[in-house]
Design a protein around this motif. Structure first.
Motif, PDB file in Angstrom:
ATOM      1  N   ASP A 104      -0.319  -1.143   4.147  1.00 16.16           N
ATOM      2  CA  ASP A 104       0.331  -1.017   2.661  1.00 16.16           C
ATOM      3  C   ASP A 104      -0.792  -2.022   2.000  1.00 16.16           C
ATOM      4  O   ASP A 104      -1.176  -1.377   1.260  1.00 16.16           O
ATOM      5  CB  ASP A 104       1.503  -1.952   2.011  1.00 16.16           C
ATOM      6  CG  ASP A 104       2.496  -0.567   2.838  1.00 16.16           C
ATOM      7  OD1 ASP A 104       1.998   0.583   2.226  1.00 16.16           O
ATOM      8  OD2 ASP A 104       3.764  -1.447   3.141  1.00 16.16           O
ATOM      9  N   ASP A 155       6.033   5.081  -7.813  1.00 13.43           N
ATOM     10  CA  ASP A 155       5.928   3.291  -7.277  1.00 13.43           C
ATOM     11  C   ASP A 155       4.789   3.012  -8.235  1.00 13.43           C
ATOM     12  O   ASP A 155       3.797   4.090  -8.238  1.00 13.43           O
ATOM     13  CB  ASP A 155       6.231   3.748  -5.749  1.00 13.43           C
ATOM     14  CG  ASP A 155       4.755   4.515  -5.232  1.00 13.43           C
ATOM     15  OD1 ASP A 155       3.629   5.464  -5.475  1.00 13.43           O
ATOM     16  OD2 ASP A 155       5.546   4.825  -4.162  1.00 13.43           O
ATOM     17  N   GLY A 156       4.277   2.590  -7.524  1.00 10.45           N
ATOM     18  CA  GLY A 156       3.342   1.610  -7.587  1.00 10.45           C
ATOM     19  C   GLY A 156       1.604   2.447  -7.069  1.00 10.45           C
ATOM     20  O   GLY A 156       0.731   1.978  -7.699  1.00 10.45           O
ATOM     21  N   PHE A 157       1.747   2.516  -6.390  1.00 13.18           N
ATOM     22  CA  PHE A 157       0.780   3.770  -5.576  1.00 13.18           C
ATOM     23  C   PHE A 157      -0.011   4.920  -6.628  1.00 13.18           C
ATOM     24  O   PHE A 157      -1.244   4.912  -6.514  1.00 13.18           O
ATOM     25  CB  PHE A 157       1.225   4.347  -3.629  1.00 13.18           C
ATOM     26  CG  PHE A 157       0.404   3.216  -3.043  1.00 13.18           C
ATOM     27  CD1 PHE A 157      -0.449   2.422  -2.783  1.00 13.18           C
ATOM     28  CD2 PHE A 157       1.729   2.420  -2.031  1.00 13.18           C
ATOM     29  CE1 PHE A 157      -0.097   1.375  -2.001  1.00 13.18           C
ATOM     30  CE2 PHE A 157       1.565   1.776  -0.958  1.00 13.18           C
ATOM     31  CZ  PHE A 157       0.118   0.835  -1.090  1.00 13.18           C
ATOM     32  N   THR A 214       3.549  -7.687  -4.277  1.00 14.72           N
ATOM     33  CA  THR A 214       5.018  -6.527  -3.370  1.00 14.72           C
ATOM     34  C   THR A 214       5.655  -7.116  -2.788  1.00 14.72           C
ATOM     35  O   THR A 214       5.003  -8.742  -2.331  1.00 14.72           O
ATOM     36  CB  THR A 214       4.668  -4.969  -3.849  1.00 14.72           C
ATOM     37  OG1 THR A 214       4.990  -4.540  -2.512  1.00 14.72           O
ATOM     38  CG2 THR A 214       2.870  -5.550  -2.392  1.00 14.72           C
ATOM     39  N   TYR A 258      -4.501  -8.338  -3.586  1.00 15.30           N
ATOM     40  CA  TYR A 258      -3.312  -8.094  -3.799  1.00 15.30           C
ATOM     41  C   TYR A 258      -2.089  -8.757  -2.881  1.00 15.30           C
ATOM     42  O   TYR A 258      -2.555 -10.262  -2.045  1.00 15.30           O
ATOM     43  CB  TYR A 258      -3.563  -6.957  -2.177  1.00 15.30           C
ATOM     44  CG  TYR A 258      -2.019  -6.543  -1.534  1.00 15.30           C
ATOM     45  CD1 TYR A 258      -1.550  -4.815  -1.957  1.00 15.30           C
ATOM     46  CD2 TYR A 258      -1.002  -7.024  -0.593  1.00 15.30           C
ATOM     47  CE1 TYR A 258      -0.540  -4.623  -1.097  1.00 15.30           C
ATOM     48  CE2 TYR A 258      -0.318  -6.460  -0.086  1.00 15.30           C
ATOM     49  CZ  TYR A 258      -0.189  -5.062  -0.313  1.00 15.30           C
ATOM     50  OH  TYR A 258       1.408  -4.127  -0.139  1.00 15.30           O
ATOM     51  N   GLY A 260      -3.704  -0.180  -0.511  1.00 16.43           N
ATOM     52  CA  GLY A 260      -3.722  -1.055  -1.874  1.00 16.43           C
ATOM     53  C   GLY A 260      -5.227  -1.001  -2.292  1.00 16.43           C
ATOM     54  O   GLY A 260      -5.006  -0.780  -2.707  1.00 16.43           O
ATOM     55  N   ILE A 315      -2.297  -6.698  -7.473  1.00 14.33           N
ATOM     56  CA  ILE A 315      -0.614  -5.768  -6.526  1.00 14.33           C
ATOM     57  C   ILE A 315       0.183  -6.770  -6.484  1.00 14.33           C
ATOM     58  O   ILE A 315      -0.607  -7.462  -5.308  1.00 14.33           O
ATOM     59  CB  ILE A 315      -0.401  -4.949  -5.634  1.00 14.33           C
ATOM     60  CG1 ILE A 315      -1.562  -3.397  -5.856  1.00 14.33           C
ATOM     61  CG2 ILE A 315       0.464  -4.952  -5.416  1.00 14.33           C
ATOM     62  CD1 ILE A 315      -1.982  -2.486  -4.570  1.00 14.33           C
ATOM     63  N   ASP A 334       3.831  -4.353  -9.333  1.00 15.40           N
ATOM     64  CA  ASP A 334       4.860  -4.064  -8.064  1.00 15.40           C
ATOM     65  C   ASP A 334       4.382  -2.593  -7.179  1.00 15.40           C
ATOM     66  O   ASP A 334       4.332  -1.521  -8.668  1.00 15.40           O
ATOM     67  CB  ASP A 334       5.647  -4.205  -8.562  1.00 15.40           C
ATOM     68  CG  ASP A 334       7.111  -4.216  -7.745  1.00 15.40           C
ATOM     69  OD1 ASP A 334       6.568  -4.503  -6.219  1.00 15.40           O
ATOM     70  OD2 ASP A 334       8.096  -3.744  -7.868  1.00 15.40           O
ATOM     71  N   LEU A 335       4.714  -2.764  -6.844  1.00 18.41           N
ATOM     72  CA  LEU A 335       4.654  -1.078  -5.895  1.00 18.41           C
ATOM     73  C   LEU A 335       5.799  -0.381  -6.043  1.00 18.41           C
ATOM     74  O   LEU A 335       5.709   0.654  -5.746  1.00 18.41           O
ATOM     75  CB  LEU A 335       4.064  -1.222  -3.736  1.00 18.41           C
ATOM     76  CG  LEU A 335       3.148  -1.777  -3.533  1.00 18.41           C
ATOM     77  CD1 LEU A 335       2.479  -1.604  -2.036  1.00 18.41           C
ATOM     78  CD2 LEU A 335       2.030  -1.016  -4.452  1.00 18.41           C
TER      79      LEU A 335
END
Length: 220
Positions: A87, A59-61, A80, A99, A91, A78, A52-53
């Motif tokens: 985004d 955070d996920g990033f 999210t 994603y 990602g 990912i 999850d971001l």
């Protein structure tokens, strides 16, 4: 069975994903913050990460960036609520393998997980077969026993390779003929016995043992 790390701070979603993956034969671990997610992923104990971001702490990033900076190549999907093109691009360009946006259907997530786990790393190619003091180099097509190099004919090489690929197994004459000669054979032919004797002359009398009424076995 694949080992999957689920990094998701919303308990309802984490539980839903975890139950679904376990029902399909996967082993899972779930964490609820970015720092723990990074610590777990860096161990190398997982085959895939569902990330999850919007994680607290990191955070996920940031988790993804740290993993790729550490040259961890574990696939990352990912998952999210962020559905903007910006985004998604960030990602994927940041090293994610896939994603997905919420809400989502579990069947689609499962398909993507299976896709990412479908192609495991190839095992290193075996170029030398060994048993005790005997070895066979598949590139040079030469055998070595007790440090002595032995040149083999094409049939002798194929026969020895067959034995080495089936260590400890008794091979019948029919099996040997089928694998080494590869054509319809006369059950009464003694060609196998002839080539076994040839290997014994070159490698030693105890190299190939006769198992009465059954066939031949390499070594003890």
């Amino acid at each position: 069975m694949g080992r999957i790390l689920i990094a998701e701070d919303e308990q309802r979603i984490a539980s839903f994903v975890e139950k679904g993956l376990r029902a399909n034969g996967f082993s899972t671990s779930t964490v609820a913050d970015g720092n723990t997610a990074l610590d777990y992923a860096l161990t190398g104990d997982f085959d895939l990460v569902v990330l999850d971001l919007g994680l607290p702490g990191r955070d996920g990033f940031a988790v993804l960036h740290a993993l790729r900076q550490a040259r961890v190549t574990t696939p990352v999907i990912i998952l999210t609520a962020r559905d903007s093109v910006h985004d998604t691009v960030a990602g994927l360009e940041g090293g994610a393998d896939d994603y997905m946006t919420k809400p989502f259907r579990f069947e689609e997530l499962l398909a993507r997980v299976r896709l990412r786990l479908r192609a495991p790393e190839r095992a290193p190619e075996v170029t030398v077969l060994r048993q005790d003091e005997l070895s066979l180099d598949l590139r040079t097509r030469r055998a070595q026993i007790q440090g002595r190099t032995v040149d083999l004919t094409a049939r002798e090489f194929s026969l020895l390779e067959l034995f080495l690929r089936h260590p400890g197994q008794v091979l019948t004459r029919e099996q040997i003929l089928s694998h080494v000669w590869g054509y319809d054979f006369d059950p009464g032919s003694n060609v196998v016995d002839v080539y076994v004797r040839a290997l014994r002359r070159k490698l030693g009398a105890e190299c190939v043992h006769t198992v009465r009424g059954m066939g031949y076995r390499l070594g003890d």
